[in-house]
Design a protein around this motif. Structure first.
Motif, PDB file in Angstrom:
ATOM      1  N   SER A  14       0.814  -1.205   0.000  1.00  0.00           N
ATOM      2  CA  SER A  14       0.000   0.000   0.000  1.00  0.00           C
ATOM      3  C   SER A  14       0.853   1.263   0.000  1.00  0.00           C
ATOM      4  CB  SER A  14      -0.902   0.000   1.237  1.00  0.00           C
ATOM      5  OG  SER A  14      -1.723   1.134   1.246  1.00  0.00           O
ATOM      6  N   ALA A  15       0.421   2.242  -0.771  1.00  0.00           N
ATOM      7  CA  ALA A  15       1.088   3.544  -0.832  1.00  0.00           C
ATOM      8  C   ALA A  15       0.017   4.629  -0.819  1.00  0.00           C
ATOM      9  CB  ALA A  15       1.945   3.660  -2.084  1.00  0.00           C
ATOM     10  N   THR A  16       0.362   5.757  -0.238  1.00  0.00           N
ATOM     11  CA  THR A  16      -0.550   6.901  -0.198  1.00  0.00           C
ATOM     12  C   THR A  16      -0.021   7.984  -1.118  1.00  0.00           C
ATOM     13  OG1 THR A  16      -1.160   6.420   2.086  1.00  0.00           O
ATOM     14  CG2 THR A  16      -1.593   8.652   1.298  1.00  0.00           C
ATOM     15  N   LEU A  17      -0.907   8.506  -1.963  1.00  0.00           N
ATOM     16  CA  LEU A  17      -0.589   9.620  -2.847  1.00  0.00           C
ATOM     17  C   LEU A  17      -1.328  10.848  -2.332  1.00  0.00           C
ATOM     18  CD1 LEU A  17      -1.165   7.774  -6.221  1.00  0.00           C
ATOM     19  CD2 LEU A  17       1.039   8.507  -5.337  1.00  0.00           C
ATOM     20  N   THR A  18      -0.630  11.973  -2.262  1.00  0.00           N
ATOM     21  CA  THR A  18      -1.234  13.229  -1.840  1.00  0.00           C
ATOM     22  C   THR A  18      -1.009  14.256  -2.940  1.00  0.00           C
ATOM     23  OG1 THR A  18      -0.744  12.675   0.454  1.00  0.00           O
ATOM     24  CG2 THR A  18      -1.323  14.964  -0.007  1.00  0.00           C
ATOM     25  N   ALA A  19      -2.087  14.889  -3.397  1.00  0.00           N
ATOM     26  CA  ALA A  19      -2.002  15.831  -4.516  1.00  0.00           C
ATOM     27  C   ALA A  19      -2.433  17.227  -4.084  1.00  0.00           C
ATOM     28  CB  ALA A  19      -2.881  15.354  -5.668  1.00  0.00           C
ATOM     29  N   THR A  20      -1.774  18.223  -4.673  1.00  0.00           N
ATOM     30  CA  THR A  20      -2.185  19.620  -4.529  1.00  0.00           C
ATOM     31  C   THR A  20      -2.195  20.234  -5.921  1.00  0.00           C
ATOM     32  OG1 THR A  20       0.060  20.469  -4.258  1.00  0.00           O
ATOM     33  CG2 THR A  20      -1.106  19.835  -2.246  1.00  0.00           C
ATOM     34  N   GLN A  21      -2.976  21.290  -6.085  1.00  0.00           N
ATOM     35  CA  GLN A  21      -3.043  21.960  -7.381  1.00  0.00           C
ATOM     36  C   GLN A  21      -3.247  23.442  -7.191  1.00  0.00           C
ATOM     37  OE1 GLN A  21      -6.450  21.014  -9.786  1.00  0.00           O
ATOM     38  NE2 GLN A  21      -5.762  22.258 -11.497  1.00  0.00           N
ATOM     39  N   SER A  22      -2.572  24.218  -8.037  1.00  0.00           N
ATOM     40  CA  SER A  22      -2.780  25.652  -8.129  1.00  0.00           C
ATOM     41  C   SER A  22      -2.712  26.007  -9.606  1.00  0.00           C
ATOM     42  CB  SER A  22      -1.709  26.408  -7.334  1.00  0.00           C
ATOM     43  OG  SER A  22      -1.898  27.805  -7.462  1.00  0.00           O
ATOM     44  N   GLY A  23      -3.867  26.184 -10.222  1.00  0.00           N
ATOM     45  CA  GLY A  23      -3.909  26.460 -11.661  1.00  0.00           C
ATOM     46  C   GLY A  23      -3.434  25.255 -12.441  1.00  0.00           C
ATOM     47  N   THR A  24      -2.443  25.458 -13.315  1.00  0.00           N
ATOM     48  CA  THR A  24      -1.914  24.350 -14.113  1.00  0.00           C
ATOM     49  C   THR A  24      -0.715  23.671 -13.445  1.00  0.00           C
ATOM     50  OG1 THR A  24      -0.499  25.834 -15.381  1.00  0.00           O
ATOM     51  CG2 THR A  24      -2.694  25.379 -16.285  1.00  0.00           C
ATOM     52  N   SER A  25      -0.350  24.125 -12.252  1.00  0.00           N
ATOM     53  CA  SER A  25       0.745  23.503 -11.499  1.00  0.00           C
ATOM     54  C   SER A  25       0.168  22.575 -10.437  1.00  0.00           C
ATOM     55  CB  SER A  25       1.604  24.564 -10.812  1.00  0.00           C
ATOM     56  OG  SER A  25       2.211  25.393 -11.765  1.00  0.00           O
ATOM     57  N   GLY A  40       4.463  18.983 -11.411  1.00  0.00           N
ATOM     58  CA  GLY A  40       4.064  18.656 -12.772  1.00  0.00           C
ATOM     59  C   GLY A  40       3.044  19.662 -13.271  1.00  0.00           C
ATOM     60  N   THR A  41       2.705  19.529 -14.541  1.00  0.00           N
ATOM     61  CA  THR A  41       1.737  20.419 -15.176  1.00  0.00           C
ATOM     62  C   THR A  41       0.472  19.633 -15.478  1.00  0.00           C
ATOM     63  OG1 THR A  41       3.516  21.719 -16.138  1.00  0.00           O
ATOM     64  CG2 THR A  41       1.345  21.973 -17.131  1.00  0.00           C
ATOM     65  N   VAL A  42      -0.681  20.234 -15.170  1.00  0.00           N
ATOM     66  CA  VAL A  42      -1.973  19.587 -15.391  1.00  0.00           C
ATOM     67  C   VAL A  42      -2.903  20.541 -16.125  1.00  0.00           C
ATOM     68  CG1 VAL A  42      -1.768  18.114 -13.354  1.00  0.00           C
ATOM     69  CG2 VAL A  42      -2.844  20.368 -13.139  1.00  0.00           C
ATOM     70  N   ALA A  43      -4.030  20.018 -16.552  1.00  0.00           N
ATOM     71  CA  ALA A  43      -5.068  20.836 -17.182  1.00  0.00           C
ATOM     72  C   ALA A  43      -6.389  20.568 -16.473  1.00  0.00           C
ATOM     73  CB  ALA A  43      -5.192  20.486 -18.662  1.00  0.00           C
ATOM     74  N   SER A  44      -7.257  21.535 -16.512  1.00  0.00           N
ATOM     75  CA  SER A  44      -8.576  21.380 -15.913  1.00  0.00           C
ATOM     76  C   SER A  44      -9.269  20.172 -16.529  1.00  0.00           C
ATOM     77  CB  SER A  44      -9.393  22.643 -16.157  1.00  0.00           C
ATOM     78  OG  SER A  44     -10.669  22.509 -15.585  1.00  0.00           O
ATOM     79  N   GLY A  45      -9.839  19.333 -15.685  1.00  0.00           N
ATOM     80  CA  GLY A  45     -10.540  18.144 -16.160  1.00  0.00           C
ATOM     81  C   GLY A  45      -9.688  16.894 -16.223  1.00  0.00           C
ATOM     82  N   ASP A  46      -8.351  17.024 -16.045  1.00  0.00           N
ATOM     83  CA  ASP A  46      -7.508  15.826 -16.021  1.00  0.00           C
ATOM     84  C   ASP A  46      -8.014  14.872 -14.945  1.00  0.00           C
ATOM     85  OD1 ASP A  46      -5.832  16.722 -18.018  1.00  0.00           O
ATOM     86  OD2 ASP A  46      -4.113  17.107 -16.712  1.00  0.00           O
ATOM     87  N   SER A  47      -7.956  13.589 -15.217  1.00  0.00           N
ATOM     88  CA  SER A  47      -8.371  12.547 -14.287  1.00  0.00           C
ATOM     89  C   SER A  47      -7.192  11.577 -14.172  1.00  0.00           C
ATOM     90  CB  SER A  47      -9.630  11.847 -14.807  1.00  0.00           C
ATOM     91  OG  SER A  47     -10.059  10.868 -13.897  1.00  0.00           O
ATOM     92  N   LEU A  48      -6.399  11.733 -13.098  1.00  0.00           N
ATOM     93  CA  LEU A  48      -5.101  11.074 -12.994  1.00  0.00           C
ATOM     94  C   LEU A  48      -5.116   9.893 -12.026  1.00  0.00           C
ATOM     95  CD1 LEU A  48      -2.868  14.278 -12.788  1.00  0.00           C
ATOM     96  CD2 LEU A  48      -3.695  13.063 -14.814  1.00  0.00           C
ATOM     97  N   ASP A  49      -4.536   8.772 -12.475  1.00  0.00           N
ATOM     98  CA  ASP A  49      -4.483   7.555 -11.678  1.00  0.00           C
ATOM     99  C   ASP A  49      -3.112   6.910 -11.873  1.00  0.00           C
ATOM    100  OD1 ASP A  49      -4.946   4.914 -10.569  1.00  0.00           O
ATOM    101  OD2 ASP A  49      -7.080   5.208 -10.946  1.00  0.00           O
ATOM    102  N   LEU A  50      -2.509   6.438 -10.790  1.00  0.00           N
ATOM    103  CA  LEU A  50      -1.224   5.749 -10.905  1.00  0.00           C
ATOM    104  C   LEU A  50      -1.388   4.431 -11.658  1.00  0.00           C
ATOM    105  CD1 LEU A  50       1.800   5.654 -10.335  1.00  0.00           C
ATOM    106  CD2 LEU A  50       1.283   4.611  -8.133  1.00  0.00           C
ATOM    107  N   HIS A  51      -2.582   3.809 -11.552  1.00  0.00           N
ATOM    108  CA  HIS A  51      -2.838   2.564 -12.287  1.00  0.00           C
ATOM    109  C   HIS A  51      -2.794   2.884 -13.782  1.00  0.00           C
ATOM    110  CE1 HIS A  51      -4.065  -1.499 -12.845  1.00  0.00           C
ATOM    111  NE2 HIS A  51      -5.138  -1.149 -13.538  1.00  0.00           N
ATOM    112  N   GLY A  52      -1.908   2.242 -14.487  1.00  0.00           N
ATOM    113  CA  GLY A  52      -1.688   2.564 -15.895  1.00  0.00           C
ATOM    114  C   GLY A  52      -0.481   3.476 -16.071  1.00  0.00           C
ATOM    115  N   GLY A  53       0.079   3.933 -14.972  1.00  0.00           N
ATOM    116  CA  GLY A  53       1.287   4.759 -14.985  1.00  0.00           C
ATOM    117  C   GLY A  53       2.392   4.039 -14.221  1.00  0.00           C
ATOM    118  N   SER A  54       3.360   4.795 -13.728  1.00  0.00           N
ATOM    119  CA  SER A  54       4.448   4.164 -12.974  1.00  0.00           C
ATOM    120  C   SER A  54       5.205   5.204 -12.157  1.00  0.00           C
ATOM    121  CB  SER A  54       5.431   3.463 -13.920  1.00  0.00           C
ATOM    122  OG  SER A  54       6.099   4.431 -14.720  1.00  0.00           O
TER     123      SER A  54
END
Length: 156
Positions: free
Chosen positions: A47-58, A116-130
């Motif tokens: 098990s791992a915990t991911l914590t995300a923050t966002q400010s605009g596209t950052s 990292g850089t994101v866009a509004s509406g992105d739906s991000l999951d580690l499953h399928g990534g690495s």
């Protein structure tokens, strides 16, 4: 009378501005925390915990896991990490950097916050990534076996 009305209007404006200043801000990313089960080959997994923050596209993501441990004592900012998050609404998003606390051998692994850089509406999951970590020149690759819980990070 004019001064009273003007004074009342100024007082009302000041109260409105104060209320706005103390109003809670909307969370830019939801959820802000998710868990995954990740495997890192001979370096462990669980098990791992991911914590995300966002400010605009950052945005930043931090990964912490007591199931994945440091193979050796590591100094602060010595792990080069690349976290690739699958994005169900478009291209994968990459969060990378050399940010980690000092860890003794056997300590739980923490990397990030990785920017990292994101866009509004992105739906991000580690499953399928690495998650790729380079530790003393050795690349450790971790992948998840199932989707994040309670769900993907949805960017505002």
């Amino acid at each position: 009378m004019k001064r009273t009305v003007t004074g009342a209007a100024l007082a009302a404006g000041a109260l409105a501005a104060t209320a706005l200043a103390f109003a809670p801000t909307a969370a830019a990313v939801t959820p802000t925390t998710a868990t995954v089960t990740a495997g890192c080959g001979i370096f462990g997994g669980g098990s791992a915990t991911l914590t995300a923050t966002q400010s605009g596209t950052s945005a930043t993501i931090t990964l912490t896991s007591s199931a994945i441990t440091a193979p050796l004592a590591l100094s602060a900012n010595s792990i080069t990490s690349t976290l690739t998050m699958a994005n169900s609404t478009g291209s994968s998003r990459v969060f990378s950097g050399t940010v980690n606390p000092a860890m003794a051998a056997g300590d739980p692994v923490t990397v990030g916050p990785l920017p990292g850089t994101v866009a509004s509406g992105d739906s991000l999951d580690l499953h399928g990534g690495s998650l790729k970590m380079v530790i003393f020149g050795i690349t450790v690759t971790c992948t998840s076996s199932a989707a994040q819980s309670p769900g993907p990070f949805v960017m505002d």
